[in-house]
Scaffold this motif. Structure first.
Motif, mmCIF file in Angstrom:
data_model
loop_
_atom_site.group_PDB
_atom_site.id
_atom_site.type_symbol
_atom_site.label_atom_id
_atom_site.label_comp_id
_atom_site.label_asym_id
_atom_site.label_seq_id
_atom_site.Cartn_x
_atom_site.Cartn_y
_atom_site.Cartn_z
ATOM 1 N N LEU A 77 -8.002 10.658 -9.667
ATOM 2 C CA LEU A 77 -8.704 10.942 -10.911
ATOM 3 C C LEU A 77 -9.902 11.826 -10.605
ATOM 4 N N LEU A 104 -12.749 4.472 -16.693
ATOM 5 C CA LEU A 104 -13.084 3.753 -15.460
ATOM 6 C C LEU A 104 -13.505 4.693 -14.336
ATOM 7 N N ALA A 105 -12.983 5.917 -14.362
ATOM 8 C CA ALA A 105 -13.339 6.900 -13.339
ATOM 9 C C ALA A 105 -14.680 7.568 -13.637
ATOM 10 N N TYR A 121 -8.261 12.846 -20.413
ATOM 11 C CA TYR A 121 -7.046 12.038 -20.341
ATOM 12 C C TYR A 121 -5.788 12.890 -20.467
ATOM 13 N N TRP A 174 -3.863 3.457 -21.960
ATOM 14 C CA TRP A 174 -3.946 3.286 -20.506
ATOM 15 C C TRP A 174 -4.574 4.516 -19.857
ATOM 16 N N PHE A 175 -4.140 5.720 -20.245
ATOM 17 C CA PHE A 175 -4.694 6.940 -19.657
ATOM 18 C C PHE A 175 -6.167 7.114 -20.035
ATOM 19 N N GLU A 209 -8.264 4.723 -20.675
ATOM 20 C CA GLU A 209 -9.000 3.715 -19.912
ATOM 21 C C GLU A 209 -9.196 4.155 -18.462
ATOM 22 N N GLN A 210 -8.181 4.773 -17.868
ATOM 23 C CA GLN A 210 -8.300 5.250 -16.484
ATOM 24 C C GLN A 210 -9.403 6.295 -16.366
#
Length: 77
Positions: free
Chosen positions: A3, A40-41, A46, A33-34, A36-37
């Motif tokens: 990421l 989080l990064a 996204y 999900w994408f 959120e990733q």
């Protein structure tokens, strides 16, 4: 999957010639999900992450993409 933070300017510079506006229908949980990733990064894009994930999948699976699509469609029926 790596990421990376990508600013709108970097995305524009890097992909402007290759980008085309396309309508792609994705399930809500896939998009969540994408997103959120990326959150989080610590930020990023996204949509670029989705492109990277698809590109990585294609590179790792050497079968023709048409065969992959046919299998996916058959599984959904």
């Amino acid at each position: 999957m790596i990421l990376a933070r990508v600013s709108a300017e970097q995305l524009s510079q890097k992909h402007q010639a290759k980008l085309k506006l396309q309508l792609v229908c994705l399930d809500d949980e896939i998009l969540a999900w994408f997103r959120e990733q990326v959150h989080l990064a610590g930020g990023g894009n996204y949509q670029a992450l989705i492109n990277d994930a698809l590109r990585e999948y294609i590179q790792q699976h050497h079968e023709p993409l048409g065969e992959t699509w046919n299998l996916t469609f058959r599984e959904r029926l």
